[in-house]
Design a protein around this motif. Structure first.
Motif, PDB file in Angstrom:
ATOM      1  N   ASP A 196       0.870  -1.169   0.000  1.00 40.72           N
ATOM      2  CA  ASP A 196       0.000   0.000   0.000  1.00 40.72           C
ATOM      3  C   ASP A 196       0.912   1.226   0.000  1.00 40.72           C
ATOM      4  OD1 ASP A 196      -1.876   1.985   0.347  1.00 40.72           O
ATOM      5  OD2 ASP A 196      -2.197   1.557   2.472  1.00 40.72           O
ATOM      6  N   TYR A 197       0.971   1.885  -1.137  1.00 37.75           N
ATOM      7  CA  TYR A 197       1.860   3.034  -1.321  1.00 37.75           C
ATOM      8  C   TYR A 197       1.032   4.177  -1.876  1.00 37.75           C
ATOM      9  CZ  TYR A 197       5.947   5.717  -2.924  1.00 37.75           C
ATOM     10  OH  TYR A 197       6.895   6.700  -3.115  1.00 37.75           O
ATOM     11  N   VAL A 198       1.271   5.389  -1.379  1.00 36.22           N
ATOM     12  CA  VAL A 198       0.512   6.535  -1.868  1.00 36.22           C
ATOM     13  C   VAL A 198       1.409   7.762  -1.912  1.00 36.22           C
ATOM     14  CG1 VAL A 198      -0.314   7.210   0.444  1.00 36.22           C
ATOM     15  CG2 VAL A 198      -1.614   7.890  -1.594  1.00 36.22           C
ATOM     16  N   GLY A 199       1.210   8.609  -2.926  1.00 31.49           N
ATOM     17  CA  GLY A 199       1.948   9.852  -3.000  1.00 31.49           C
ATOM     18  C   GLY A 199       1.978  10.419  -4.403  1.00 31.49           C
ATOM     19  N   LEU A 200       2.892  11.363  -4.580  1.00 36.96           N
ATOM     20  CA  LEU A 200       3.267  11.889  -5.881  1.00 36.96           C
ATOM     21  C   LEU A 200       4.673  11.395  -6.165  1.00 36.96           C
ATOM     22  CD1 LEU A 200       2.117  15.628  -5.504  1.00 36.96           C
ATOM     23  CD2 LEU A 200       0.742  13.647  -6.170  1.00 36.96           C
ATOM     24  N   ASN A 201       5.156  11.613  -7.371  1.00 37.65           N
ATOM     25  CA  ASN A 201       6.503  11.180  -7.693  1.00 37.65           C
ATOM     26  C   ASN A 201       7.520  11.856  -6.773  1.00 37.65           C
ATOM     27  OD1 ASN A 201       9.040  11.835  -9.941  1.00 37.65           O
ATOM     28  ND2 ASN A 201       8.451   9.746  -9.452  1.00 37.65           N
ATOM     29  N   HIS A 202       8.397  11.069  -6.178  1.00 42.16           N
ATOM     30  CA  HIS A 202       9.420  11.521  -5.233  1.00 42.16           C
ATOM     31  C   HIS A 202       8.809  12.154  -3.980  1.00 42.16           C
ATOM     32  CE1 HIS A 202      12.944  11.629  -8.352  1.00 42.16           C
ATOM     33  NE2 HIS A 202      12.377  10.444  -8.212  1.00 42.16           N
ATOM     34  N   LEU A 203       7.563  11.764  -3.664  1.00 42.58           N
ATOM     35  CA  LEU A 203       6.898  12.257  -2.463  1.00 42.58           C
ATOM     36  C   LEU A 203       5.840  11.225  -2.078  1.00 42.58           C
ATOM     37  CD1 LEU A 203       6.803  15.243  -0.868  1.00 42.58           C
ATOM     38  CD2 LEU A 203       4.455  15.107  -1.730  1.00 42.58           C
ATOM     39  N   GLY A 204       6.275  10.078  -1.573  1.00 42.71           N
ATOM     40  CA  GLY A 204       5.320   9.015  -1.278  1.00 42.71           C
ATOM     41  C   GLY A 204       5.677   8.243  -0.021  1.00 42.71           C
ATOM     42  N   TRP A 205       4.712   7.427   0.439  1.00 40.95           N
ATOM     43  CA  TRP A 205       4.868   6.682   1.679  1.00 40.95           C
ATOM     44  C   TRP A 205       4.376   5.247   1.483  1.00 40.95           C
ATOM     45  CZ3 TRP A 205       3.050  11.524   1.046  1.00 40.95           C
ATOM     46  CH2 TRP A 205       3.693  12.570   1.735  1.00 40.95           C
ATOM     47  N   LEU A 206       5.139   4.292   1.987  1.00 39.02           N
ATOM     48  CA  LEU A 206       4.727   2.896   2.035  1.00 39.02           C
ATOM     49  C   LEU A 206       4.001   2.691   3.366  1.00 39.02           C
ATOM     50  CD1 LEU A 206       4.718  -0.002   0.966  1.00 39.02           C
ATOM     51  CD2 LEU A 206       7.011  -0.282   1.937  1.00 39.02           C
ATOM     52  N   ARG A 207       2.717   2.340   3.299  1.00 41.65           N
ATOM     53  CA  ARG A 207       1.880   2.307   4.507  1.00 41.65           C
ATOM     54  C   ARG A 207       1.549   0.894   4.981  1.00 41.65           C
ATOM     55  NH1 ARG A 207      -3.069   6.184   3.225  1.00 41.65           N
ATOM     56  NH2 ARG A 207      -3.467   4.502   1.715  1.00 41.65           N
ATOM     57  N   ARG A 208       1.647  -0.079   4.094  1.00 39.44           N
ATOM     58  CA  ARG A 208       1.409  -1.474   4.486  1.00 39.44           C
ATOM     59  C   ARG A 208       2.254  -2.384   3.612  1.00 39.44           C
ATOM     60  NH1 ARG A 208      -3.858   0.396   5.265  1.00 39.44           N
ATOM     61  NH2 ARG A 208      -4.476  -0.036   3.115  1.00 39.44           N
ATOM     62  N   VAL A 209       2.755  -3.467   4.220  1.00 35.97           N
ATOM     63  CA  VAL A 209       3.435  -4.543   3.496  1.00 35.97           C
ATOM     64  C   VAL A 209       2.704  -5.822   3.882  1.00 35.97           C
ATOM     65  CG1 VAL A 209       5.584  -5.765   3.094  1.00 35.97           C
ATOM     66  CG2 VAL A 209       5.636  -3.309   3.608  1.00 35.97           C
ATOM     67  N   THR A 210       1.906  -6.339   2.971  1.00 33.05           N
ATOM     68  CA  THR A 210       1.046  -7.473   3.287  1.00 33.05           C
ATOM     69  C   THR A 210       1.668  -8.770   2.791  1.00 33.05           C
ATOM     70  OG1 THR A 210      -0.914  -6.060   3.159  1.00 33.05           O
ATOM     71  CG2 THR A 210      -1.263  -8.445   3.045  1.00 33.05           C
ATOM     72  N   VAL A 211       1.880  -9.699   3.706  1.00 29.93           N
ATOM     73  CA  VAL A 211       2.451 -11.007   3.388  1.00 29.93           C
ATOM     74  C   VAL A 211       1.498 -12.070   3.915  1.00 29.93           C
ATOM     75  CG1 VAL A 211       4.442 -12.533   3.648  1.00 29.93           C
ATOM     76  CG2 VAL A 211       4.777 -10.048   3.614  1.00 29.93           C
ATOM     77  N   ASP A 212       1.053 -12.962   3.033  1.00 30.18           N
ATOM     78  CA  ASP A 212       0.117 -14.025   3.417  1.00 30.18           C
ATOM     79  C   ASP A 212      -1.098 -13.470   4.141  1.00 30.18           C
ATOM     80  OD1 ASP A 212       1.793 -15.963   2.297  1.00 30.18           O
ATOM     81  OD2 ASP A 212       2.938 -16.163   4.163  1.00 30.18           O
ATOM     82  N   GLY A 213      -1.603 -12.356   3.643  1.00 29.89           N
ATOM     83  CA  GLY A 213      -2.833 -11.786   4.175  1.00 29.89           C
ATOM     84  C   GLY A 213      -2.684 -10.937   5.416  1.00 29.89           C
TER      85      GLY A 213
ATOM     86  N   TYR B 290      13.351  10.375  -1.170  1.00 27.97           N
ATOM     87  CA  TYR B 290      13.428  11.807  -1.464  1.00 27.97           C
ATOM     88  C   TYR B 290      12.778  12.667  -0.387  1.00 27.97           C
ATOM     89  CZ  TYR B 290      15.366  10.882  -6.056  1.00 27.97           C
ATOM     90  OH  TYR B 290      16.194  10.489  -7.069  1.00 27.97           O
ATOM     91  N   LEU B 291      11.970  12.071   0.489  1.00 27.17           N
ATOM     92  CA  LEU B 291      11.401  12.838   1.585  1.00 27.17           C
ATOM     93  C   LEU B 291      12.440  13.210   2.630  1.00 27.17           C
ATOM     94  CD1 LEU B 291       7.939  11.174   1.743  1.00 27.17           C
ATOM     95  CD2 LEU B 291       8.295  13.629   1.965  1.00 27.17           C
ATOM     96  N   HIS B 292      13.642  12.657   2.529  1.00 33.01           N
ATOM     97  CA  HIS B 292      14.727  13.096   3.419  1.00 33.01           C
ATOM     98  C   HIS B 292      14.983  14.589   3.245  1.00 33.01           C
ATOM     99  CE1 HIS B 292      18.951  13.472   4.884  1.00 33.01           C
ATOM    100  NE2 HIS B 292      18.512  12.627   5.797  1.00 33.01           N
ATOM    101  N   TYR B 293      14.802  15.092   2.020  1.00 30.88           N
ATOM    102  CA  TYR B 293      15.021  16.521   1.768  1.00 30.88           C
ATOM    103  C   TYR B 293      13.978  17.381   2.472  1.00 30.88           C
ATOM    104  CZ  TYR B 293      18.180  14.928  -1.911  1.00 30.88           C
ATOM    105  OH  TYR B 293      19.204  14.326  -2.607  1.00 30.88           O
ATOM    106  N   TYR B 294      12.817  16.815   2.789  1.00 34.64           N
ATOM    107  CA  TYR B 294      11.765  17.557   3.493  1.00 34.64           C
ATOM    108  C   TYR B 294      11.898  17.395   5.001  1.00 34.64           C
ATOM    109  CZ  TYR B 294       9.447  17.827  -1.061  1.00 34.64           C
ATOM    110  OH  TYR B 294       9.153  18.065  -2.380  1.00 34.64           O
ATOM    111  N   TYR B 295      12.054  16.169   5.465  1.00 35.66           N
ATOM    112  CA  TYR B 295      12.081  15.905   6.899  1.00 35.66           C
ATOM    113  C   TYR B 295      13.398  16.334   7.549  1.00 35.66           C
ATOM    114  CZ  TYR B 295       7.923  12.941   6.209  1.00 35.66           C
ATOM    115  OH  TYR B 295       6.670  12.463   5.906  1.00 35.66           O
ATOM    116  N   PHE B 296      14.485  16.339   6.787  1.00 41.88           N
ATOM    117  CA  PHE B 296      15.797  16.733   7.315  1.00 41.88           C
ATOM    118  C   PHE B 296      16.407  17.782   6.393  1.00 41.88           C
ATOM    119  CE2 PHE B 296      14.932  12.511   8.942  1.00 41.88           C
ATOM    120  CZ  PHE B 296      15.311  12.601  10.278  1.00 41.88           C
ATOM    121  N   ASN B 297      15.618  18.804   6.093  1.00 44.71           N
ATOM    122  CA  ASN B 297      16.031  19.780   5.085  1.00 44.71           C
ATOM    123  C   ASN B 297      17.296  20.522   5.470  1.00 44.71           C
ATOM    124  OD1 ASN B 297      15.488  22.973   4.106  1.00 44.71           O
ATOM    125  ND2 ASN B 297      15.388  21.380   2.536  1.00 44.71           N
ATOM    126  N   ARG B 298      17.381  20.979   6.719  1.00 49.22           N
ATOM    127  CA  ARG B 298      18.551  21.755   7.135  1.00 49.22           C
ATOM    128  C   ARG B 298      19.828  20.921   7.019  1.00 49.22           C
ATOM    129  NH1 ARG B 298      18.520  25.359  12.546  1.00 49.22           N
ATOM    130  NH2 ARG B 298      16.747  26.179  11.361  1.00 49.22           N
TER     131      ARG B 298
END
Length: 445
Positions: free
Chosen positions: A192-209, A247-255
């Protein structure tokens, strides 16, 4: 089946060719002709030599190869068009990096002010290419890897509709690394992944249900055993409850990221410009083995230094050997072509108009989400509610992308300024204006 590569003299084209050689599918759904298009004949000749060596080492069937500097000739008869162009070359990338850095803000190829500048330069060309595809090869499927990929795909979709699909290797790399960290087979898991290009999050990794992401977040050793875990740190990932695209490292740790980029001896673009210039100068078109050797050494060094500044900013660490083989986007492109050409239904994370898949974004907005792919193309799958912080960033960046698209279409300086000033990594309208002026200005007031 004919595949045309726009940007056919590009350094990563041998990865696409390698994936085609490894494709063991039936002839009806296999690429039998590869056409390389580029504006630079010398680059085509150098890459052609690398491909000749790869073909010589391969024992199975291989696509016929042709190179041309005539765009319409390259497009005519194409079943698939792979767009991987770089408008302005690496010299343009260096300017995109250095101009924002001079103002104290991030200079990066696709993120922040640098990404906006790259988009403003690229969008008019990408739209003209889309218009030629619509005229010369209206039945072709276009696979876009030209950066900024989401922005460019949305602009091309205004011409080509659903027959243009954007791809990126970052999401698939993140998903596979997360599955391996869990001890699972990446090909047997769903994501389960959602976002825009170079701005996304993996929210679930489903294995065997069962969603195994909570297990991963609760295991510091497993969580920091792969790139994103080291990049963001276990504490922050547990706080987020999701795995961000690198690529979200540039947002979360911008400084920290800006300090690392400014402290480096060269920007990434400067490094690649020097590295690739040496390759194209040294590669001998009349000696495929020599050209391939130069290419492979250069490719390996490129992979080893990927995101070097971000890795330095997060403690300094080396990439795992399994992440140094290169490719990723080539495998996504091949899987996409195979699914469409053979109607082999599969799920891939792609950049397509959301059509309501992401609540809060309009249906025409190109998003990066899992899609069901088959002969009729890619259908985005509904991802469900998106966390407020994630949706907020997506909405802001979509406004930036659309302002850039408007500027490219209309020539409006106001729209170009809006694209820069609205970006969350540009901290002042004054800074945005000076960056735009330093880049040569843009269009009408």
């Amino acid at each position: 089946m004919r595949l045309t590569v726009l940007g056919g003299g590009g350094f990563r084209v041998p990865l696409v060719h390698r994936a085609l050689l490894e494709d063991a599918g039936d002839r009806a759904g296999r690429v039998t002709e590869l056409v390389l298009y580029d504006t630079d004949r010398a680059r085509l000749d150098a890459i052609g030599a690398v491909l000749a060596h790869q073909r010589g080492r391969h024992t199975g069937p291989a696509p016929a190869l042709r190179a041309t500097t005539d765009l319409d000739d390259a497009l005519r008869g194409a079943d698939f068009v792979f767009s991987a162009i770089r408008v302005g070359g690496l010299a343009g990338r260096v300017r995109d990096e250095r101009i924002p850095l001079a103002e104290g803000v991030l200079g990066q190829e696709t993120v922040g002010a640098g990404g906006v500048l790259y988009g403003l330069r690229t969008l008019p060309v990408a739209v003209r290419v889309a218009e030629r595809i619509a005229e010369v090869a209206p039945g072709a499927w276009t696979i876009n890897f030209t950066n900024p990929a989401g922005m460019v795909t949305e602009a091309m979709a205004a011409v080509l509709g659903d027959r243009v699909i954007g791809i990126c290797d970052s999401p698939v790399g993140l998903c596979r690394r997360a599955a391996r960290a869990l001890g699972a087979d990446p090909d047997r898991a769903s994501y389960d992944y959602v976002g825009l290009n170079h701005l996304g999050w993996l929210r679930r990794v489903t294995v065997d249900g069962r969603d195994r992401l909570p297990d991963l977040l609760a295991d510091p050793a497993a969580l920091t055993s792969f790139e994103e875990g080291r990049l963001f740190g276990a504490d922050w990932l547990r706080t987020l409850g999701a795995l961000p695209n690198e690529y979200l490292h540039y947002y979360y740790f911008n400084r920290e990221a800006v300090a690392a980029v400014r402290g480096a001896g060269a920007t990434r673009g400067e490094f690649l410009r020097g590295q690739q210039s040496r390759f194209y100068e040294r590669a001998r078109p009349d000696d495929p083995a020599q050209a391939y050797g130069e290419w492979e050494r250069t490719r390996r060094e490129r992979e080893e230094t990927y995101l070097a500044e971000s890795r330095e900013a997060s403690g300094g660490w080396e990439r795992d050997s399994c992440d140094l083989e290169g490719g990723g986007y080539d495998r996504v492109a091949l899987a996409l072509m195979r699914a469409i050409a053979r109607d082999e239904r599969t799920t891939l994370i792609l950049n397509v108009p959301g059509r309501g898949a992401v609540p809060g974004l309009d249906g025409d907005a190109v998003v990066e989400v899992p899609c069901l792919v088959g002969a009729s193309g890619a259908r985005p799958l509904a991802v469900g509610p998106v966390a407020a912080d994630q949706l907020g960033l997506m909405l802001t960046l979509k406004a930036v992308e659309r302002a850039a698209i408007e500027a490219a279409r209309s020539g409006s300086r106001g729209a170009a300024l809006r694209a820069l000033a609205l970006h969350p990594l540009v901290d002042s309208v004054g800074v945005a204006g000076r960056i735009l002026d330093a880049a040569g200005g843009f269009g009408r007031p």
